[in-house]
Write an enzyme that holds these catalytic residues in place. Structure first.
Site, PDB file in Angstrom:
ATOM      1  N   GLU A 165     -20.493  97.251  13.422  1.00 47.18           N
ATOM      2  CA  GLU A 165     -21.214  98.487  13.046  1.00 47.18           C
ATOM      3  C   GLU A 165     -22.369  98.785  14.005  1.00 47.18           C
ATOM      4  OE1 GLU A 165     -21.659  99.437   8.879  1.00 47.18           O
ATOM      5  OE2 GLU A 165     -20.035  98.046   8.398  1.00 47.18           O
TER       6      GLU A 165
ATOM      7  N   GLY B  27     -15.533  99.649  21.904  1.00 46.30           N
ATOM      8  CA  GLY B  27     -16.266  99.017  20.815  1.00 46.30           C
ATOM      9  C   GLY B  27     -17.639  99.657  20.713  1.00 46.30           C
TER      10      GLY B  27
ATOM     11  N   ARG C  30     -25.297 101.025   7.972  1.00 42.86           N
ATOM     12  CA  ARG C  30     -26.076 100.068   8.765  1.00 42.86           C
ATOM     13  C   ARG C  30     -27.201  99.400   7.975  1.00 42.86           C
ATOM     14  NH1 ARG C  30     -25.607 103.362  14.510  1.00 42.86           N
ATOM     15  NH2 ARG C  30     -23.631 102.400  15.117  1.00 42.86           N
TER      16      ARG C  30
ATOM     17  N   GLN D  60     -31.104  73.411  10.375  1.00 41.15           N
ATOM     18  CA  GLN D  60     -31.922  72.387  11.027  1.00 41.15           C
ATOM     19  C   GLN D  60     -32.672  71.546   9.985  1.00 41.15           C
ATOM     20  OE1 GLN D  60     -31.446  72.173  14.168  1.00 41.15           O
ATOM     21  NE2 GLN D  60     -32.894  70.569  14.730  1.00 41.15           N
TER      22      GLN D  60
HETATM   23  N1  COS Z   1     -26.269 109.813  13.543  1.00 40.36           N
HETATM   24  C1  COS Z   1     -25.929 111.106  13.694  1.00 40.36           C
HETATM   25  N2  COS Z   1     -25.461 111.613  14.827  1.00 40.36           N
HETATM   26  C2  COS Z   1     -25.321 110.783  15.872  1.00 40.36           C
HETATM   27  C3  COS Z   1     -25.650 109.414  15.802  1.00 40.36           C
HETATM   28  C4  COS Z   1     -26.147 108.950  14.573  1.00 40.36           C
HETATM   29  N3  COS Z   1     -26.449 107.658  14.384  1.00 40.36           N
HETATM   30  N4  COS Z   1     -25.393 108.851  17.006  1.00 40.36           N
HETATM   31  C5  COS Z   1     -24.925 109.824  17.791  1.00 40.36           C
HETATM   32  N5  COS Z   1     -24.877 110.986  17.105  1.00 40.36           N
HETATM   33  C6  COS Z   1     -24.427 112.298  17.595  1.00 40.36           C
HETATM   34  C7  COS Z   1     -25.334 112.787  18.705  1.00 40.36           C
HETATM   35  O1  COS Z   1     -26.433 113.491  18.178  1.00 40.36           O
HETATM   36  C8  COS Z   1     -24.401 113.689  19.470  1.00 40.36           C
HETATM   37  O2  COS Z   1     -24.278 114.912  18.786  1.00 40.36           O
HETATM   38  P1  COS Z   1     -24.222 116.313  19.599  1.00 40.36           P
HETATM   39  O3  COS Z   1     -22.986 116.214  20.423  1.00 40.36           O
HETATM   40  O4  COS Z   1     -24.145 117.331  18.511  1.00 40.36           O
HETATM   41  O5  COS Z   1     -25.466 116.354  20.413  1.00 40.36           O
HETATM   42  C9  COS Z   1     -23.061 112.993  19.368  1.00 40.36           C
HETATM   43  O6  COS Z   1     -23.144 112.180  18.190  1.00 40.36           O
HETATM   44  C10 COS Z   1     -22.763 112.122  20.565  1.00 40.36           C
HETATM   45  O7  COS Z   1     -23.836 111.221  20.692  1.00 40.36           O
HETATM   46  P2  COS Z   1     -24.258 110.529  22.047  1.00 40.36           P
HETATM   47  O8  COS Z   1     -24.218 111.564  23.143  1.00 40.36           O
HETATM   48  O9  COS Z   1     -25.515 109.797  21.802  1.00 40.36           O
HETATM   49  O10 COS Z   1     -23.028 109.544  22.254  1.00 40.36           O
HETATM   50  P3  COS Z   1     -22.928 108.295  23.189  1.00 40.36           P
HETATM   51  O11 COS Z   1     -21.483 108.153  23.470  1.00 40.36           O
HETATM   52  O12 COS Z   1     -23.856 108.395  24.345  1.00 40.36           O
HETATM   53  O13 COS Z   1     -23.469 107.036  22.330  1.00 40.36           O
HETATM   54  C11 COS Z   1     -23.632 105.511  20.479  1.00 40.36           C
HETATM   55  C12 COS Z   1     -23.387 106.926  20.997  1.00 40.36           C
HETATM   56  C13 COS Z   1     -23.781 104.452  21.530  1.00 40.36           C
HETATM   57  C14 COS Z   1     -24.875 105.574  19.617  1.00 40.36           C
HETATM   58  C15 COS Z   1     -22.380 105.275  19.628  1.00 40.36           C
HETATM   59  O14 COS Z   1     -21.249 105.167  20.487  1.00 40.36           O
HETATM   60  C16 COS Z   1     -22.448 104.074  18.749  1.00 40.36           C
HETATM   61  O15 COS Z   1     -23.055 104.117  17.687  1.00 40.36           O
HETATM   62  N6  COS Z   1     -21.770 102.970  19.159  1.00 40.36           N
HETATM   63  C17 COS Z   1     -21.554 101.849  18.325  1.00 40.36           C
HETATM   64  C18 COS Z   1     -20.306 102.103  17.562  1.00 40.36           C
HETATM   65  C19 COS Z   1     -20.193 101.253  16.378  1.00 40.36           C
HETATM   66  O16 COS Z   1     -21.097 101.128  15.586  1.00 40.36           O
HETATM   67  N7  COS Z   1     -18.994 100.694  16.266  1.00 40.36           N
HETATM   68  C20 COS Z   1     -18.703  99.856  15.168  1.00 40.36           C
HETATM   69  C21 COS Z   1     -17.488 100.348  14.498  1.00 40.36           C
HETATM   70  S1  COS Z   1     -17.444  99.978  12.829  1.00 40.36           S
HETATM   71  S2  COS Z   1     -17.297  98.040  12.815  1.00 40.36           S
END
Ligand code: COS
Length: 386
Positions: free
Chosen positions: A357, A123, A236, A330
């Site tokens: 999201e 998630g 978002r 409330q």
């Molecule tokens: N916009 C653009 N690029 C993004 C980004 C964003 N908001 N967030 C991450 N990225 C890119 C990073 O720059 C990175 O790119 P490079 O590989 O080229 O360097 C790549 O994506 C991986 O990013 P990162 O290493 O930060 O990934 P993580 O797994 O550590 O974490 C989070 C990413 C936690 C930010 C991501 O998993 C997330 O947004 N989670 C929530 C998911 C979500 O919203 N789910 C809802 C589904 S729809 S209901």
């Protein structure tokens, strides 16, 4: 948009959207079956030209639509938003053939779209997704999708799914993810409804070797995580706008109630503790609204810091809306808890946006990472550091 306020034509459009929501959309929403896709409602959104605007206008217009519809009819708001979320990757990354096949249908409200990223085990940590896309071993270079998706809005009733699957090794993390456009009638794709706190069309999907080919890839192979994140950067702030619309509806109801309800010898509004609380609600709604507009405008202008600003707007607006709706309950007292009361509806409705999201905690992570990267945008009055 003026620097800090909407232009007169934008304000007029918002008023028109609220009027349409009340006159054309709410009556259709009321007839829908709770927890199921309301196809006549989606078709009416198409008829009114609102779905088309998802693909022809920018982030700010998306926010204005979501905020305005949410003030009057959350079901219409959500139906609109889900068409956008599900089909945006097709619009932004699809081939000419994919776009021509699907976007006119989505815009007309004849095809229902869905965005399938989350899984039972992935998630917040979206890069951990496990749905496998395994080469089918044939010359056509296709794959078979195997695994599960969970909490997918519009599933299992949608007509097309943007599905994020693992084409690389699990160790490849975010870089091993590819987006596919999967029509609902592919063999091996089944699903079920989920019964949630607020009755939404939402469900889970099971992929039992669903065939996909090179023509079904959205964007680049291995570029799916970026497709997902870029889509979320657009949506978002608009989740924030949905929250602002609900908070405004709660505030409006509170103003009306506290002006007419009498207690201790006068209207509630004459009690300073009530009036100050209402003032505080209005203050919070307005600050969230400005943050949402600023983030959406930054997206439209291609400004720096879009992920951080989108995260800030979503976080502030969804948390604010929860507080404002709670305060409104409330101030209304027990009547707000009657099933079917506007505030009872909003109280259930306002909870999920703090989770989907990207939960509030994920937004904080996005903001903090950007701050510590050191090259972040530092505010409108200060030059970017070289
Ligand atoms: N916009 C653009 N690029 C993004 C980004 C964003 N908001 N967030 C991450 N990225 C890119 C990073 O720059 C990175 O790119 P490079 O590989 O080229 O360097 C790549 O994506 C991986 O990013 P990162 O290493 O930060 O990934 P993580 O797994 O550590 O974490 C989070 C990413 C936690 C930010 C991501 O998993 C997330 O947004 N989670 C929530 C998911 C979500 O919203 N789910 C809802 C589904 S729809 S209901």
């Amino acid at each position: 948009m003026g620097t800090f306020s909407l232009a007169p034509d934008q304000l007029a459009w918002c008023a028109e959207l609220r009027e349409l929501a009340g006159r054309r959309l709410a009556p259709i929403a009321e007839k829908g079956e709770p927890g199921r896709v309301n196809r006549p409602l989606v078709a009416e959104l198409g008829q009114l030209g609102l779905l088309d605007r998802l693909f022809t206008s920018g982030a700010l217009d998306l926010c204005l639509m979501r905020e305005s519809l949410a003030q009057v009819c959350t079901e219409a708001e959500t139906a609109l938003a889900l068409q956008g979320l599900g089909a945006h990757p097709v619009h932004a990354y699809g081939t000419k053939e994919q776009r021509e096949r699907w976007l006119p249908e989505v815009s007309a409200g004849r095809a229902v779209a869905a965005f399938a990223l989350s899984e039972p085990g992935a998630g917040s940590d979206a890069a951990a997704l496990a749905l496998r896309a395994e080469p089918n071993g044939e010359k056509d270079g296709g794959w078979r999708l195997t695994g599960e998706k969970c909490w997918i809005s519009n599933a299992p009733e949608a007509d097309l799914y943007t599905v994020f699957a693992r084409t690389g090794a699990p160790s490849a993390g975010a870089r091993g993810v590819t987006a596919f456009l999967v029509p609902a009638d592919r063999p091996g794709l089944t699903g079920d409804h989920l019964d949630m706190l607020s009755q939404h069309p939402i469900g889970l999907l099971t992929f039992a070797g669903v065939p996909v080919g090179p023509d079904d890839v959205l964007g680049e192979i291995g570029g799916g995580f970026r497709t997902a994140m870029d889509t979320l950067n657009l949506f978002r702030p608009s989740v924030g706008a949905f929250a602002v619309g609900m908070a405004q509806a709660a505030l409006d109801a509170t103003l009306a109630h506290t002006a007419q309800r009498r207690a201790f010898g006068g209207p509630l509004k004459d009690l300073q503790t009530v009036a100050h609380q209402v003032a505080d609600m209005a203050l919070r709604v307005e600050s969230a609204r400005l943050m949402v507009y600023a983030a959406a405008s930054a997206y439209d202008e291609g400004a720096d810091g879009v992920p951080r600003r989108a995260a800030m707007a979503k976080l502030l607006a969804t948390e604010t809306a929860q507080q404002v709706v709670d305060a409104a309950v409330q101030l209304h007292g027990a009547r707000a808890l009657h099933r079917g009361h506007l505030l009872e509806h909003l109280y259930r409705e306002v909870r999920a946006p703090r989770i989907y999201e990207g939960a509030t905690e994920i937004q904080r992570a996005v903001i903090a990472r950007d701050l510590y990267r050191g090259d972040s945008y530092r505010g409108s009055t200060e030059e970017r550091k070289p």
